[in-house]
Design an enzyme around this catalytic site. Structure first.
Site, PDB file in Angstrom:
ATOM      1  N   SER A  70       0.857  -1.179   0.000  1.00 23.55           N
ATOM      2  CA  SER A  70       0.000   0.000   0.000  1.00 23.55           C
ATOM      3  C   SER A  70       0.892   1.227   0.000  1.00 23.55           C
ATOM      4  CB  SER A  70      -0.878  -0.010   1.252  1.00 23.55           C
ATOM      5  OG  SER A  70      -1.273   1.300   1.573  1.00 23.55           O
ATOM      6  N   GLU A  73      -7.537 -10.379  -6.498  1.00 18.82           N
ATOM      7  CA  GLU A  73      -8.646  -9.419  -6.621  1.00 18.82           C
ATOM      8  C   GLU A  73      -8.948  -9.099  -8.079  1.00 18.82           C
ATOM      9  OE1 GLU A  73      -8.558  -6.294  -3.101  1.00 18.82           O
ATOM     10  OE2 GLU A  73      -6.540  -6.854  -3.724  1.00 18.82           O
TER      11      GLU A  73
END
Ligand code: ARG
Length: 457
Positions: A277, A290
Protein backbone atom coordinates in the site's frame (compact mmCIF):
# COMPACT_ATOMS: atom_id res chain seq x y z
CA UNK A 1 -6.76 5.26 -51.35
CA UNK A 2 -9.62 4.07 -53.55
CA UNK A 3 -12.23 1.92 -51.88
CA UNK A 4 -12.88 -1.49 -53.37
CA UNK A 5 -16.61 -0.78 -53.42
CA UNK A 6 -16.48 2.80 -54.70
CA UNK A 7 -18.07 2.04 -58.11
CA UNK A 8 -21.68 3.02 -57.38
CA UNK A 9 -20.84 6.09 -55.26
CA UNK A 10 -20.76 9.72 -56.41
CA UNK A 11 -19.68 11.31 -53.13
CA UNK A 12 -16.63 10.60 -51.01
CA UNK A 13 -17.30 8.93 -47.63
CA UNK A 14 -17.46 11.43 -44.76
CA UNK A 15 -14.46 11.30 -42.43
CA UNK A 16 -16.64 10.60 -39.44
CA UNK A 17 -18.14 7.63 -41.28
CA UNK A 18 -14.70 6.20 -41.90
CA UNK A 19 -13.93 6.63 -38.22
CA UNK A 20 -17.26 5.20 -37.17
CA UNK A 21 -17.33 2.15 -39.39
CA UNK A 22 -13.72 1.06 -39.39
CA UNK A 23 -12.65 -2.14 -37.71
CA UNK A 24 -9.04 -2.25 -38.87
CA UNK A 25 -7.87 -0.79 -35.56
CA UNK A 26 -8.84 -4.06 -33.90
CA UNK A 27 -9.42 -6.68 -36.60
CA UNK A 28 -5.85 -6.21 -37.88
CA UNK A 29 -4.94 -9.03 -35.54
CA UNK A 30 -6.81 -11.41 -37.85
CA UNK A 31 -4.28 -10.79 -40.62
CA UNK A 32 -2.68 -14.22 -40.50
CA UNK A 33 -6.00 -16.00 -40.75
CA UNK A 34 -7.21 -13.69 -43.50
CA UNK A 35 -4.18 -14.48 -45.64
CA UNK A 36 -4.33 -18.19 -44.85
CA UNK A 37 -7.99 -18.24 -45.92
CA UNK A 38 -7.28 -16.27 -49.10
CA UNK A 39 -4.47 -18.61 -50.15
CA UNK A 40 -6.75 -21.64 -49.75
CA UNK A 41 -9.49 -19.82 -51.66
CA UNK A 42 -7.13 -18.93 -54.54
CA UNK A 43 -5.96 -22.55 -54.76
CA UNK A 44 -9.53 -23.72 -55.00
CA UNK A 45 -10.42 -21.12 -57.66
CA UNK A 46 -7.53 -22.38 -59.80
CA UNK A 47 -8.28 -26.06 -59.23
CA UNK A 48 -11.87 -25.48 -60.35
CA UNK A 49 -10.67 -23.41 -63.33
CA UNK A 50 -12.64 -20.43 -62.06
CA UNK A 51 -9.49 -18.34 -62.45
CA UNK A 52 -6.37 -19.21 -64.48
CA UNK A 53 -3.70 -21.14 -62.58
CA UNK A 54 -1.03 -18.55 -63.38
CA UNK A 55 -3.19 -15.80 -61.85
CA UNK A 56 -3.71 -17.86 -58.74
CA UNK A 57 0.05 -18.35 -58.49
CA UNK A 58 0.59 -14.58 -58.69
CA UNK A 59 -2.09 -14.00 -56.08
CA UNK A 60 -0.58 -16.55 -53.71
CA UNK A 61 2.92 -15.15 -54.17
CA UNK A 62 1.61 -11.64 -53.50
CA UNK A 63 -0.26 -12.78 -50.40
CA UNK A 64 2.86 -14.46 -49.06
CA UNK A 65 4.81 -11.25 -49.53
CA UNK A 66 2.13 -9.32 -47.66
CA UNK A 67 2.35 -11.94 -44.92
CA UNK A 68 6.08 -11.27 -44.55
CA UNK A 69 5.53 -7.51 -44.57
CA UNK A 70 2.91 -7.64 -41.83
CA UNK A 71 4.94 -10.12 -39.75
CA UNK A 72 7.94 -7.80 -40.06
CA UNK A 73 5.91 -4.75 -39.01
CA UNK A 74 6.39 -3.15 -42.42
CA UNK A 75 2.74 -3.01 -43.47
CA UNK A 76 0.67 0.14 -43.19
CA UNK A 77 -2.91 -0.50 -42.13
CA UNK A 78 -5.24 2.17 -43.51
CA UNK A 79 -8.39 3.30 -41.75
CA UNK A 80 -10.04 4.36 -45.02
CA UNK A 81 -9.87 0.73 -46.13
CA UNK A 82 -12.19 -0.21 -43.25
CA UNK A 83 -11.11 -3.65 -42.26
CA UNK A 84 -8.43 -6.31 -42.50
CA UNK A 85 -10.04 -7.95 -45.53
CA UNK A 86 -9.95 -4.81 -47.68
CA UNK A 87 -6.56 -3.72 -46.40
CA UNK A 88 -5.02 -6.97 -47.57
CA UNK A 89 -6.95 -7.15 -50.83
CA UNK A 90 -6.04 -3.55 -51.72
CA UNK A 91 -2.40 -4.19 -50.94
CA UNK A 92 -2.51 -7.26 -53.15
CA UNK A 93 -3.97 -5.33 -56.09
CA UNK A 94 -1.44 -2.58 -55.54
CA UNK A 95 1.33 -5.17 -55.57
CA UNK A 96 0.37 -7.46 -58.48
CA UNK A 97 -2.07 -5.29 -60.42
CA UNK A 98 -5.59 -5.96 -61.66
CA UNK A 99 -5.19 -9.73 -61.51
CA UNK A 100 -5.29 -9.41 -57.70
CA UNK A 101 -8.92 -8.45 -58.19
CA UNK A 102 -9.68 -12.07 -59.18
CA UNK A 103 -9.20 -13.27 -55.61
CA UNK A 104 -12.58 -12.02 -54.44
CA UNK A 105 -14.42 -14.22 -56.98
CA UNK A 106 -16.97 -16.51 -55.31
CA UNK A 107 -16.63 -15.09 -51.84
CA UNK A 108 -17.61 -12.00 -49.88
CA UNK A 109 -16.40 -10.30 -46.76
CA UNK A 110 -19.37 -11.82 -44.99
CA UNK A 111 -18.12 -15.39 -45.29
CA UNK A 112 -14.53 -14.18 -45.08
CA UNK A 113 -14.95 -12.57 -41.66
CA UNK A 114 -16.81 -15.61 -40.33
CA UNK A 115 -13.90 -17.74 -41.54
CA UNK A 116 -11.26 -15.54 -39.95
CA UNK A 117 -12.91 -15.54 -36.51
CA UNK A 118 -13.31 -19.30 -36.62
CA UNK A 119 -9.65 -19.78 -37.50
CA UNK A 120 -8.65 -17.34 -34.77
CA UNK A 121 -10.79 -19.02 -32.11
CA UNK A 122 -9.51 -22.44 -33.08
CA UNK A 123 -5.97 -21.32 -32.25
CA UNK A 124 -6.99 -19.49 -29.09
CA UNK A 125 -8.85 -22.51 -27.77
CA UNK A 126 -5.85 -24.73 -28.38
CA UNK A 127 -3.73 -22.38 -26.31
CA UNK A 128 -6.33 -21.99 -23.59
CA UNK A 129 -6.90 -25.72 -23.20
CA UNK A 130 -3.19 -26.38 -22.98
CA UNK A 131 -2.82 -23.72 -20.28
CA UNK A 132 -5.79 -25.23 -18.48
CA UNK A 133 -4.11 -28.60 -18.55
CA UNK A 134 -1.00 -27.10 -16.93
CA UNK A 135 -3.15 -25.55 -14.24
CA UNK A 136 -4.97 -28.80 -13.56
CA UNK A 137 -1.68 -30.66 -13.33
CA UNK A 138 -0.37 -28.10 -10.84
CA UNK A 139 -3.46 -28.50 -8.66
CA UNK A 140 -3.29 -32.29 -8.75
CA UNK A 141 0.41 -32.22 -7.86
CA UNK A 142 -0.13 -29.99 -4.83
CA UNK A 143 -3.11 -32.08 -3.77
CA UNK A 144 -0.98 -35.20 -3.95
CA UNK A 145 1.94 -33.66 -2.10
CA UNK A 146 -0.15 -32.20 0.74
CA UNK A 147 -2.43 -35.19 1.09
CA UNK A 148 -2.58 -35.31 4.90
CA UNK A 149 -3.47 -31.69 5.62
CA UNK A 150 -6.76 -31.22 7.45
CA UNK A 151 -8.77 -28.02 7.25
CA UNK A 152 -12.30 -26.97 8.09
CA UNK A 153 -14.77 -27.46 5.26
CA UNK A 154 -17.45 -24.78 5.10
CA UNK A 155 -21.08 -24.39 4.23
CA UNK A 156 -22.64 -20.92 4.52
CA UNK A 157 -19.06 -19.89 5.30
CA UNK A 158 -19.58 -21.52 8.70
CA UNK A 159 -17.25 -24.32 9.73
CA UNK A 160 -19.08 -27.49 8.78
CA UNK A 161 -16.97 -30.67 8.67
CA UNK A 162 -13.25 -31.29 8.58
CA UNK A 163 -11.93 -32.04 5.09
CA UNK A 164 -8.58 -32.54 3.43
CA UNK A 165 -6.97 -29.51 1.85
CA UNK A 166 -6.37 -31.86 -1.08
CA UNK A 167 -10.10 -32.45 -1.44
CA UNK A 168 -10.67 -28.70 -1.51
CA UNK A 169 -7.99 -28.23 -4.17
CA UNK A 170 -9.27 -31.12 -6.23
CA UNK A 171 -12.72 -29.52 -6.23
CA UNK A 172 -11.18 -26.71 -8.29
CA UNK A 173 -9.25 -29.17 -10.43
CA UNK A 174 -12.59 -30.82 -11.28
CA UNK A 175 -14.08 -27.43 -12.25
CA UNK A 176 -11.11 -26.68 -14.49
CA UNK A 177 -11.38 -30.06 -16.14
CA UNK A 178 -15.03 -29.37 -16.97
CA UNK A 179 -13.95 -25.97 -18.32
CA UNK A 180 -11.38 -27.62 -20.52
CA UNK A 181 -13.90 -30.15 -21.80
CA UNK A 182 -16.36 -27.34 -22.56
CA UNK A 183 -13.76 -25.51 -24.66
CA UNK A 184 -12.82 -28.73 -26.44
CA UNK A 185 -16.48 -29.38 -27.19
CA UNK A 186 -17.03 -25.84 -28.50
CA UNK A 187 -14.25 -26.51 -30.95
CA UNK A 188 -16.49 -29.04 -32.72
CA UNK A 189 -18.89 -26.27 -33.72
CA UNK A 190 -16.15 -23.72 -34.38
CA UNK A 191 -14.23 -25.96 -36.74
CA UNK A 192 -16.73 -25.75 -39.61
CA UNK A 193 -15.95 -23.90 -42.83
CA UNK A 194 -18.26 -20.96 -43.66
CA UNK A 195 -16.22 -19.77 -46.68
CA UNK A 196 -17.99 -20.24 -49.99
CA UNK A 197 -21.33 -19.09 -48.60
CA UNK A 198 -20.48 -15.74 -50.23
CA UNK A 199 -22.68 -12.77 -49.36
CA UNK A 200 -25.63 -14.92 -48.26
CA UNK A 201 -26.90 -17.02 -51.15
CA UNK A 202 -23.95 -19.05 -52.35
CA UNK A 203 -22.55 -18.59 -55.85
CA UNK A 204 -23.02 -19.45 -59.50
CA UNK A 205 -19.38 -20.57 -59.75
CA UNK A 206 -18.52 -24.29 -59.48
CA UNK A 207 -16.64 -23.97 -56.19
CA UNK A 208 -15.25 -26.91 -54.21
CA UNK A 209 -15.84 -26.05 -50.58
CA UNK A 210 -14.77 -29.48 -49.37
CA UNK A 211 -11.35 -28.87 -50.86
CA UNK A 212 -11.03 -25.53 -49.03
CA UNK A 213 -12.09 -27.25 -45.80
CA UNK A 214 -9.34 -29.82 -46.27
CA UNK A 215 -6.72 -27.18 -46.96
CA UNK A 216 -7.71 -25.24 -43.85
CA UNK A 217 -8.16 -28.38 -41.71
CA UNK A 218 -11.85 -27.89 -41.01
CA UNK A 219 -13.89 -30.92 -39.94
CA UNK A 220 -16.89 -30.02 -42.07
CA UNK A 221 -18.44 -27.53 -44.47
CA UNK A 222 -21.35 -25.40 -43.28
CA UNK A 223 -24.73 -26.51 -44.64
CA UNK A 224 -26.65 -23.29 -45.18
CA UNK A 225 -25.20 -20.17 -46.79
CA UNK A 226 -27.54 -17.81 -44.94
CA UNK A 227 -26.84 -19.40 -41.57
CA UNK A 228 -23.10 -19.42 -42.25
CA UNK A 229 -22.80 -15.66 -42.64
CA UNK A 230 -25.25 -14.69 -39.91
CA UNK A 231 -24.20 -17.21 -37.26
CA UNK A 232 -22.11 -16.11 -34.29
CA UNK A 233 -23.17 -18.97 -32.01
CA UNK A 234 -19.64 -20.30 -32.08
CA UNK A 235 -18.30 -17.00 -30.70
CA UNK A 236 -21.06 -16.88 -28.09
CA UNK A 237 -20.22 -20.40 -27.08
CA UNK A 238 -16.60 -19.43 -26.64
CA UNK A 239 -17.66 -16.45 -24.50
CA UNK A 240 -19.96 -18.62 -22.47
CA UNK A 241 -17.23 -21.23 -21.84
CA UNK A 242 -14.95 -18.36 -20.84
CA UNK A 243 -17.58 -16.90 -18.50
CA UNK A 244 -18.11 -20.18 -16.68
CA UNK A 245 -14.34 -20.60 -16.40
CA UNK A 246 -13.94 -17.08 -15.01
CA UNK A 247 -16.73 -17.74 -12.51
CA UNK A 248 -14.63 -20.63 -11.18
CA UNK A 249 -11.55 -18.44 -11.14
CA UNK A 250 -13.45 -15.78 -9.26
CA UNK A 251 -14.58 -18.23 -6.58
CA UNK A 252 -11.02 -19.43 -6.14
CA UNK A 253 -9.75 -15.84 -6.05
CA UNK A 254 -12.32 -15.01 -3.38
CA UNK A 255 -11.03 -17.89 -1.25
CA UNK A 256 -7.43 -16.83 -1.73
CA UNK A 257 -8.36 -13.32 -0.63
CA UNK A 258 -10.20 -14.60 2.43
CA UNK A 259 -7.57 -17.18 3.31
CA UNK A 260 -4.73 -14.69 3.11
CA UNK A 261 -6.49 -12.32 5.51
CA UNK A 262 -5.22 -12.03 9.07
CA UNK A 263 -8.59 -13.42 10.22
CA UNK A 264 -8.22 -16.71 8.34
CA UNK A 265 -4.43 -16.89 8.02
CA UNK A 266 -4.70 -20.13 6.06
CA UNK A 267 -2.23 -19.12 3.37
CA UNK A 268 0.58 -16.78 2.61
CA UNK A 269 0.67 -15.42 -0.92
CA UNK A 270 4.12 -15.13 -2.53
CA UNK A 271 5.63 -11.63 -2.23
CA UNK A 272 6.13 -11.54 -5.97
CA UNK A 273 2.38 -11.87 -6.46
CA UNK A 274 1.19 -9.26 -3.98
CA UNK A 275 1.54 -5.51 -3.76
CA UNK A 276 2.05 -3.00 -1.00
CA UNK A 277 0.00 0.00 0.00
CA UNK A 278 1.25 3.49 -0.76
CA UNK A 279 0.16 4.67 2.68
CA UNK A 280 -0.02 1.69 5.05
CA UNK A 281 3.48 0.18 5.33
CA UNK A 282 2.34 -3.08 6.96
CA UNK A 283 0.09 -4.10 4.10
CA UNK A 284 0.50 -6.93 1.62
CA UNK A 285 -2.45 -6.93 -0.72
CA UNK A 286 -3.78 -9.86 -2.75
CA UNK A 287 -4.20 -7.71 -5.89
CA UNK A 288 -3.66 -10.52 -8.39
CA UNK A 289 -6.48 -12.54 -6.86
CA UNK A 290 -8.65 -9.42 -6.62
CA UNK A 291 -8.10 -8.66 -10.30
CA UNK A 292 -8.95 -12.25 -11.21
CA UNK A 293 -12.24 -11.71 -9.41
CA UNK A 294 -12.57 -8.28 -11.00
CA UNK A 295 -11.81 -9.33 -14.57
CA UNK A 296 -14.60 -11.88 -14.38
CA UNK A 297 -16.93 -8.90 -14.79
CA UNK A 298 -15.53 -7.88 -18.14
CA UNK A 299 -15.75 -11.43 -19.49
CA UNK A 300 -19.42 -11.71 -18.46
CA UNK A 301 -19.87 -8.26 -20.01
CA UNK A 302 -18.49 -9.53 -23.32
CA UNK A 303 -20.92 -12.44 -23.37
CA UNK A 304 -23.89 -10.16 -22.65
CA UNK A 305 -22.59 -7.64 -25.16
CA UNK A 306 -22.55 -10.10 -28.06
CA UNK A 307 -25.80 -11.78 -27.04
CA UNK A 308 -27.41 -8.35 -27.09
CA UNK A 309 -25.84 -7.42 -30.44
CA UNK A 310 -27.24 -10.59 -32.01
CA UNK A 311 -30.71 -10.71 -30.52
CA UNK A 312 -32.59 -8.48 -32.94
CA UNK A 313 -30.77 -9.15 -36.18
CA UNK A 314 -32.78 -10.24 -39.21
CA UNK A 315 -31.01 -12.72 -41.49
CA UNK A 316 -28.42 -12.67 -42.88
CA UNK A 317 -25.29 -10.49 -42.28
CA UNK A 318 -25.75 -7.09 -40.63
CA UNK A 319 -22.99 -4.62 -39.92
CA UNK A 320 -23.87 -4.76 -36.22
CA UNK A 321 -21.97 -8.03 -36.25
CA UNK A 322 -18.69 -6.19 -36.61
CA UNK A 323 -19.14 -5.56 -32.86
CA UNK A 324 -18.42 -9.24 -32.25
CA UNK A 325 -14.67 -8.93 -32.41
CA UNK A 326 -13.61 -6.75 -29.49
CA UNK A 327 -15.46 -8.77 -26.84
CA UNK A 328 -14.08 -12.00 -28.29
CA UNK A 329 -10.49 -10.71 -28.46
CA UNK A 330 -10.65 -9.15 -25.02
CA UNK A 331 -12.00 -12.36 -23.54
CA UNK A 332 -9.36 -14.58 -25.12
CA UNK A 333 -6.66 -12.20 -23.85
CA UNK A 334 -8.14 -12.02 -20.36
CA UNK A 335 -8.53 -15.79 -20.06
CA UNK A 336 -4.96 -16.47 -21.18
CA UNK A 337 -3.49 -13.78 -18.95
CA UNK A 338 -5.44 -15.07 -15.98
CA UNK A 339 -4.36 -18.66 -16.62
CA UNK A 340 -0.73 -17.65 -16.95
CA UNK A 341 -0.83 -15.66 -13.71
CA UNK A 342 -2.55 -18.43 -11.78
CA UNK A 343 -0.29 -21.20 -13.08
CA UNK A 344 2.70 -19.21 -11.87
CA UNK A 345 1.25 -18.02 -8.57
CA UNK A 346 -0.52 -21.09 -7.25
CA UNK A 347 2.46 -23.41 -6.65
CA UNK A 348 4.15 -20.62 -4.68
CA UNK A 349 1.34 -20.24 -2.17
CA UNK A 350 2.33 -21.35 1.35
CA UNK A 351 -0.36 -23.21 3.22
CA UNK A 352 -0.40 -22.60 6.95
CA UNK A 353 -1.25 -26.21 7.68
CA UNK A 354 -1.07 -25.89 11.47
CA UNK A 355 -3.52 -23.02 11.47
CA UNK A 356 -5.87 -24.98 9.19
CA UNK A 357 -5.79 -28.03 11.44
CA UNK A 358 -6.19 -25.96 14.64
CA UNK A 359 -9.17 -24.17 13.15
CA UNK A 360 -10.76 -27.48 12.20
CA UNK A 361 -10.08 -28.86 15.70
CA UNK A 362 -11.48 -25.80 17.44
CA UNK A 363 -14.90 -26.10 15.89
CA UNK A 364 -17.58 -28.68 16.65
CA UNK A 365 -16.89 -29.89 13.17
CA UNK A 366 -17.15 -33.56 14.11
CA UNK A 367 -20.66 -33.22 15.52
CA UNK A 368 -22.04 -34.99 12.45
CA UNK A 369 -19.70 -37.89 13.21
CA UNK A 370 -21.29 -38.21 16.68
CA UNK A 371 -24.74 -38.25 15.08
CA UNK A 372 -23.60 -40.95 12.64
CA UNK A 373 -22.09 -42.90 15.61
CA UNK A 374 -25.50 -42.83 17.28
CA UNK A 375 -27.16 -44.02 14.07
CA UNK A 376 -24.79 -46.97 13.91
CA UNK A 377 -25.89 -47.79 17.49
CA UNK A 378 -29.50 -47.99 16.30
CA UNK A 379 -30.75 -44.43 16.94
CA UNK A 380 -32.82 -42.95 14.06
CA UNK A 381 -30.92 -40.10 12.37
CA UNK A 382 -33.36 -37.33 13.36
CA UNK A 383 -33.15 -38.32 17.03
CA UNK A 384 -29.37 -38.64 16.77
CA UNK A 385 -29.24 -35.13 15.30
CA UNK A 386 -31.28 -33.78 18.22
CA UNK A 387 -29.11 -35.53 20.83
CA UNK A 388 -25.90 -34.27 19.23
CA UNK A 389 -27.30 -30.75 19.10
CA UNK A 390 -27.85 -30.94 22.85
CA UNK A 391 -24.28 -32.18 23.40
CA UNK A 392 -22.93 -29.21 21.41
CA UNK A 393 -25.16 -26.80 23.34
CA UNK A 394 -23.85 -28.29 26.62
CA UNK A 395 -20.23 -27.83 25.44
CA UNK A 396 -20.86 -24.21 24.48
CA UNK A 397 -22.47 -23.49 27.89
CA UNK A 398 -19.61 -25.17 29.77
CA UNK A 399 -16.94 -23.79 27.45
CA UNK A 400 -15.74 -27.32 26.63
CA UNK A 401 -14.63 -29.12 23.51
CA UNK A 402 -16.23 -32.42 22.40
CA UNK A 403 -13.07 -34.24 23.46
CA UNK A 404 -13.24 -32.71 26.99
CA UNK A 405 -16.48 -34.53 27.89
CA UNK A 406 -16.22 -37.64 30.09
CA UNK A 407 -18.00 -40.90 29.24
CA UNK A 408 -20.62 -40.33 31.99
CA UNK A 409 -21.25 -36.86 30.60
CA UNK A 410 -21.79 -38.41 27.14
CA UNK A 411 -23.98 -41.13 28.65
CA UNK A 412 -26.20 -38.51 30.24
CA UNK A 413 -27.31 -37.61 26.70
CA UNK A 414 -27.77 -41.17 25.47
CA UNK A 415 -26.86 -44.41 27.17
CA UNK A 416 -25.92 -46.04 23.86
CA UNK A 417 -22.77 -43.92 23.91
CA UNK A 418 -19.75 -45.93 25.07
CA UNK A 419 -16.02 -45.44 25.54
CA UNK A 420 -15.52 -45.89 21.80
CA UNK A 421 -17.00 -42.42 21.16
CA UNK A 422 -13.51 -40.89 21.44
CA UNK A 423 -12.51 -42.70 18.26
CA UNK A 424 -14.96 -40.58 16.33
CA UNK A 425 -14.59 -37.06 17.59
CA UNK A 426 -11.10 -36.22 16.36
CA UNK A 427 -10.84 -34.38 13.04
CA UNK A 428 -8.29 -36.86 11.68
CA UNK A 429 -10.53 -39.82 12.55
CA UNK A 430 -13.49 -38.00 11.05
CA UNK A 431 -11.68 -37.36 7.77
CA UNK A 432 -10.21 -40.88 7.63
CA UNK A 433 -13.66 -42.36 7.92
CA UNK A 434 -15.13 -40.48 4.93
CA UNK A 435 -14.38 -43.34 2.57
CA UNK A 436 -17.46 -43.08 0.37
CA UNK A 437 -16.68 -42.74 -3.36
CA UNK A 438 -15.55 -39.14 -3.89
CA UNK A 439 -15.36 -38.58 -0.13
CA UNK A 440 -12.61 -36.71 1.72
CA UNK A 441 -10.62 -39.59 3.29
CA UNK A 442 -6.95 -39.70 2.27
CA UNK A 443 -7.41 -43.03 0.48
CA UNK A 444 -10.44 -41.91 -1.54
CA UNK A 445 -8.85 -38.56 -2.39
CA UNK A 446 -5.76 -40.39 -3.53
CA UNK A 447 -7.89 -42.53 -5.81
CA UNK A 448 -9.59 -39.41 -7.11
CA UNK A 449 -6.25 -37.78 -7.94
CA UNK A 450 -5.14 -40.95 -9.69
CA UNK A 451 -8.26 -41.07 -11.87
CA UNK A 452 -7.96 -37.35 -12.52
CA UNK A 453 -4.41 -37.55 -13.76
CA UNK A 454 -5.28 -40.50 -15.96
CA UNK A 455 -8.04 -38.40 -17.53
CA UNK A 456 -5.57 -35.59 -18.22
CA UNK A 457 -3.38 -37.80 -20.37
N1 ARG B 1 -15.55 -5.62 -41.08
C1 ARG B 1 -16.71 -6.38 -41.29
C2 ARG B 1 -17.08 -7.15 -40.04
O1 ARG B 1 -16.27 -7.25 -39.21
C3 ARG B 1 -16.49 -7.37 -42.40
C4 ARG B 1 -17.73 -7.75 -43.12
C5 ARG B 1 -18.24 -6.59 -43.84
N2 ARG B 1 -19.33 -6.92 -44.69
C6 ARG B 1 -20.10 -5.99 -45.24
N3 ARG B 1 -21.05 -6.39 -45.99
N4 ARG B 1 -19.92 -4.71 -44.96
O2 ARG B 1 -18.17 -7.62 -39.86
Amino acid sequence: MKKLWSGRFKEKTADIVEQYTESISFDNRLWKYDIEGSIAHAKMLAKQSIIPKKDADKIIKGLKEIYTEIAGGRFKFRQELEDIHMNIESALIEKIGEVGGRLHTARSRNDQVALDIRLYLRDEIKEITSLLKNLETAFAEIAEKDLGVIMPGYTHLQRAQPVLLSQHLMAYAQMFERDRMRFVDALKRINILPLGSCALAGTTFPTDRKYVAELLKFDAVSENSMDSVSDRDFALEFLSCASIFMMHISRLAEELILWSSEEFSFIELPDAFTTGSSIMPQKKNPDVAELMRGKTGRVYGSLISLLTTMKGLPLAYNRDMQEDKEPVFDTADTVKLTLNALVQMFPKIKFNTKRMKDTADAAFSTATDIAEYLVRKGVPFRTAHEITGKIVRYCIDKNKKLSDLSTPEYKSFSNVIGNDIYKFIGTAESVNAKKSYGGTSPSTVKEQIKRFRKGLK
